[in-house]
Write a protein that holds these residues in place. Sequence first.
Motif, mmCIF file in Angstrom:
data_model
loop_
_atom_site.group_PDB
_atom_site.id
_atom_site.type_symbol
_atom_site.label_atom_id
_atom_site.label_comp_id
_atom_site.label_asym_id
_atom_site.label_seq_id
_atom_site.Cartn_x
_atom_site.Cartn_y
_atom_site.Cartn_z
ATOM 1 N N TRP A 1 -5.739 9.290 8.692
ATOM 2 C CA TRP A 1 -5.704 9.180 10.149
ATOM 3 C C TRP A 1 -5.133 10.458 10.732
ATOM 4 C CZ3 TRP A 1 -2.830 4.354 8.444
ATOM 5 C CH2 TRP A 1 -3.733 3.308 8.196
ATOM 6 N N GLY A 2 -5.721 10.889 11.838
ATOM 7 C CA GLY A 2 -5.172 12.064 12.491
ATOM 8 C C GLY A 2 -6.161 13.202 12.479
ATOM 9 N N PRO A 3 -5.760 14.381 12.953
ATOM 10 C CA PRO A 3 -4.375 14.686 13.305
ATOM 11 C C PRO A 3 -3.988 14.117 14.667
ATOM 12 C CG PRO A 3 -5.779 16.572 13.750
ATOM 13 C CD PRO A 3 -6.653 15.521 13.147
ATOM 14 N N ALA A 4 -2.751 13.661 14.741
ATOM 15 C CA ALA A 4 -2.199 13.199 15.998
ATOM 16 C C ALA A 4 -0.987 14.061 16.281
ATOM 17 C CB ALA A 4 -1.780 11.741 15.868
ATOM 18 N N GLY B 1 0.886 -1.146 0.000
ATOM 19 C CA GLY B 1 0.000 0.000 0.000
ATOM 20 C C GLY B 1 0.925 1.196 0.000
ATOM 21 N N ARG B 2 0.364 2.390 0.038
ATOM 22 C CA ARG B 2 1.236 3.550 0.026
ATOM 23 C C ARG B 2 0.896 4.455 1.199
ATOM 24 N NH1 ARG B 2 1.630 6.592 -5.123
ATOM 25 N NH2 ARG B 2 3.410 7.366 -3.951
ATOM 26 N N LEU B 3 1.899 5.207 1.646
ATOM 27 C CA LEU B 3 1.710 6.128 2.754
ATOM 28 C C LEU B 3 2.092 7.534 2.329
ATOM 29 C CD1 LEU B 3 3.315 4.314 5.855
ATOM 30 C CD2 LEU B 3 0.878 4.597 5.376
ATOM 31 N N ALA B 4 1.431 8.491 2.942
ATOM 32 C CA ALA B 4 1.879 9.880 2.844
ATOM 33 C C ALA B 4 1.590 10.502 4.195
ATOM 34 C CB ALA B 4 1.131 10.623 1.746
ATOM 35 N N SER B 5 2.361 11.500 4.562
ATOM 36 C CA SER B 5 2.031 12.190 5.796
ATOM 37 C C SER B 5 1.960 13.681 5.527
ATOM 38 C CB SER B 5 3.057 11.876 6.896
ATOM 39 O OG SER B 5 4.293 12.434 6.581
ATOM 40 N N VAL B 6 1.239 14.357 6.385
ATOM 41 C CA VAL B 6 1.164 15.815 6.329
ATOM 42 C C VAL B 6 1.583 16.290 7.712
ATOM 43 C CG1 VAL B 6 -0.291 17.821 5.946
ATOM 44 C CG2 VAL B 6 -0.809 15.668 4.789
ATOM 45 N N ILE B 7 2.680 17.002 7.778
ATOM 46 C CA ILE B 7 3.111 17.548 9.065
ATOM 47 C C ILE B 7 2.697 19.017 9.090
ATOM 48 C CG2 ILE B 7 5.079 18.155 10.524
ATOM 49 C CD1 ILE B 7 5.105 15.269 10.540
ATOM 50 N N HIS C 1 5.353 23.694 17.177
ATOM 51 C CA HIS C 1 4.449 22.611 17.561
ATOM 52 C C HIS C 1 4.068 21.848 16.304
ATOM 53 C CE1 HIS C 1 3.666 24.228 21.676
ATOM 54 N NE2 HIS C 1 4.290 25.231 21.090
ATOM 55 N N ARG C 2 4.023 20.533 16.433
ATOM 56 C CA ARG C 2 3.804 19.713 15.237
ATOM 57 C C ARG C 2 2.671 18.713 15.454
ATOM 58 N NH1 ARG C 2 8.571 18.097 12.425
ATOM 59 N NH2 ARG C 2 8.166 15.974 13.082
ATOM 60 N N ARG C 3 1.826 18.588 14.459
ATOM 61 C CA ARG C 3 0.829 17.527 14.432
ATOM 62 C C ARG C 3 0.872 16.881 13.060
ATOM 63 N NH1 ARG C 3 -2.643 17.816 18.782
ATOM 64 N NH2 ARG C 3 -4.614 17.247 17.848
ATOM 65 N N ARG C 4 0.351 15.654 13.010
ATOM 66 C CA ARG C 4 0.534 14.910 11.776
ATOM 67 C C ARG C 4 -0.716 14.167 11.344
ATOM 68 N NH1 ARG C 4 4.143 9.698 11.890
ATOM 69 N NH2 ARG C 4 2.232 9.012 12.915
ATOM 70 N N PHE C 5 -0.996 14.224 10.047
ATOM 71 C CA PHE C 5 -1.965 13.321 9.435
ATOM 72 C C PHE C 5 -1.176 12.221 8.740
ATOM 73 C CE2 PHE C 5 -4.265 17.329 9.547
ATOM 74 C CZ PHE C 5 -5.570 16.961 9.851
ATOM 75 N N LEU C 6 -1.697 11.006 8.829
ATOM 76 C CA LEU C 6 -1.078 9.918 8.081
ATOM 77 C C LEU C 6 -2.131 9.390 7.105
ATOM 78 C CD1 LEU C 6 1.597 8.344 7.959
ATOM 79 C CD2 LEU C 6 0.594 6.685 9.529
ATOM 80 N N VAL C 7 -1.712 9.211 5.865
ATOM 81 C CA VAL C 7 -2.638 8.744 4.838
ATOM 82 C C VAL C 7 -2.144 7.406 4.315
ATOM 83 C CG1 VAL C 7 -3.718 9.307 2.629
ATOM 84 C CG2 VAL C 7 -3.032 11.149 4.185
ATOM 85 N N ARG C 8 -3.035 6.430 4.292
ATOM 86 C CA ARG C 8 -2.685 5.129 3.721
ATOM 87 C C ARG C 8 -3.574 4.882 2.522
ATOM 88 N NH1 ARG C 8 -3.640 0.307 2.333
ATOM 89 N NH2 ARG C 8 -5.843 0.864 2.507
ATOM 90 N N ALA C 9 -2.989 4.443 1.440
ATOM 91 C CA ALA C 9 -3.783 4.207 0.237
ATOM 92 C C ALA C 9 -3.463 2.838 -0.334
ATOM 93 C CB ALA C 9 -3.484 5.283 -0.804
ATOM 94 N N ASP C 10 -4.445 2.252 -0.996
ATOM 95 C CA ASP C 10 -4.182 1.002 -1.720
ATOM 96 C C ASP C 10 -3.207 1.284 -2.849
ATOM 97 O OD1 ASP C 10 -5.940 -0.184 -0.037
ATOM 98 O OD2 ASP C 10 -7.621 -0.282 -1.470
ATOM 99 N N ARG C 11 -2.573 0.229 -3.323
ATOM 100 C CA ARG C 11 -1.488 0.420 -4.282
ATOM 101 C C ARG C 11 -1.942 1.076 -5.583
ATOM 102 N NH1 ARG C 11 3.096 -4.078 -5.136
ATOM 103 N NH2 ARG C 11 1.264 -5.399 -5.305
#
Length: 759
Positions: A702-705, A667-673, A716-726
């Motif tokens: 997922w998030g923000p965490a 799968g694939r991941l991306a994050s947003v900080i 200060h930092r928070r993060r979204f994590l995104v998971r996607a199918d391939r």
Amino acid sequence: MNPAARRRALEALRRGRTAPAAAPLFDDPDDAAPDLGVDKVSVLFPLPLPEPFDYRAASTMGIEPGMHVIAPIGPRLVRGVVWAVEKNSPAAANLKAIDEVLLSGPPVPEMSRRFLDWASKYLVASQGNLLAMTVRSPDALLPAPTYRVYAPTGAPVKMTDARARVLAEAAKEEVTAAELARRAEVTGAVVKGLIDAGALAAIEKSEDPPFDAPNLDIEAARARLSPAQNAAADELVAAVSKDTFQTVLLDGVTGSGKTEVYFEAVAAALARDPEAQALVLLPEIALTQAVMARFLKRFGVTPVEWHSGIGHKARRRAWREIASGRARLVVGARSALFLPFPKLCLIVVDEEHDPSYKQDEGVAYHARDLAVARGKLGGWPVVLATATPSLETLINAQSGRYGHVVLSARHGAAVLPDVELIDLKLDPPDKGKWLSPKLVTAVAEALAREEQALLYINRRGYAPLTLCKACGHKMQSPETQSWLVEHRYSGRLVCHLTGYSIPKPKACPNCLTIDAFVSIGPGVERIEEEVRLLFPDARVEIFSSDTAPNGEAVREIVGRMERGEIDIMIGTQIVAKGHNFPSLTVVGVVDADAGLKGGDLRAGERTYQLISQVAGRAGRAERKGRAIIQTYAPHEDVMVALAAQDRDGFLAAEAAGREAAGMPPYGRLASVIVSGPSDEAVNAACETLGKASPSADGVDVWGPAPAPLAVIRGRHRRRFLVRADRGVDLSAFMSAWMSRVKVSSAVRVQVDVDPYSFL
Ligand SMILES: [Zn+2]
């Protein structure tokens, strides 16, 4: 260009200068003939701007894509690169005019521009920020500065002793006037007198001469390779000869002689076309003189270097020579990938698994993945070399997407070390100590045989945590809230993330008790303390970025280890890279479990890679080595696999786990900080972002965490994590999401496609 003009031009390039008010299109009204065309010129600037800006230019200026120009942005003139030209575009007449064309700067080739456009889309990054990584040396856009040396002309001149000495020195070597005066021990006036009299003639020399061409000499080099190396080299050369894109994994155990094998792929690529260029990427830490010496030995020249350690002048020279196509063999860290090579024909990514290929700050990218994309665009091969492939790469090789060249035997007499696990629950060290009796015995035996030992612990300093035993207060960094690491040599507590440090206080800042601190856990300095007590006569040395902060210091300490001047080396991961210590036979991994903590997706994979690389330092010459791994978790997959040296079995188990969870590469991941100066601003931005996130099939947001490092350098930092199918176009998803949101300018939103660090 005279020095003053050059200085002014440079000033303009660096800072931008003030644009003249409303520059007229034609200075002289007579020139404004109606048939004289106007072009629309799109210019990309190396600034955080999302895309090119449009300008007008007289067609007679002959502006073409790739040229360097100076154009106004608001009141300032800024250098940029022409991205597109629309010839004879009457609508452009109302645009601002291009100010100047920098004709001496080698243009940014079409392929580099296409690569940058692609990377901008893939990484969801601004085109301007990417261009800033391509155009890294503004000075290189001007003609190289020159200096004058002098040679005797033989013209008759009234001779004195002083003059004779000057002419004698000048006949030996062409040097500057000042140097002539120094060598001949005369005043500058004597030299000037000879110049004025015509007895010495000036010769202009470039400060940035071309680099020497590599000596390919394939036959001789091949004769030095082993049969196994030659067979592997044949396979790589076949890939190079196909004139098509292909990624090949060169998979060779530590000590198998991979470097010499990929050298032959480089030589073959360069031999096929007199203008071809090849790039070898190395992790920054590996760009040492030892590596350069191997290039020198093979190619008769040191390659052109590109990394953060080269100075301003070397950068200018390298950039100009690379961009003009004259530099044919380039060795660089990850950022070299963005240089404007006009005829790149091969990239080798050495140590492809190395996490330092991933850049997290600024534009987030992974140089290995982008190298593969670059080869695909250019239609030529990419070689990924390693002893411990990343899971992604091995899966691609096993599925047949990548070629797979295996070099299994160690080169020469060297054999792989025996790997043993020590279960620390069964064989614990003495209280307050870190080395189990079994490991101590193995080190003692190595010393008795006059061999060397290496103890590996990937933690700088003395102890990772300083705790007040009176109140339980933990000494933390005010910026990151992470623990401060005690460094005994410097007497300071240091944050390893930001470099923040304070002298170790006498009193606890919380309860004010004096001398109540205890040090928890080991770092290299603490292991050194233990080793010195155990082996008082041994020559013990710490090898970390503290004791070897630069290339010279690394060479020095590596040299002493090679010459047997150190008995026991205690090192961080700096020891894992490419060093060859012939008398090293025992490697002890003090805390194999350290890297498994923290829940990082690749924690197991990295632990396997690092420990097997460190273990591979043992027994490189004729002597068989032993690698001894201390762990509290001997039944964990990664430890079992390390003991069995079953790399592929381990990666297969890892792959199954990732596949079940839909994690990369399945799968694939991306994050947003999201980061900002205050919690409130960051939370507001996160709320806006959260509401704007598009819903799409096969994508989880997922998030923000709080980011695992909630505060860095006061932000200060928070993060979204995104998971996607391939199958999902994750870049397009991220781009669509970001385009929906406008956040306060105090808040920074950074997208990281394929994040590696979960910090
Ligand atoms: Zn306290």
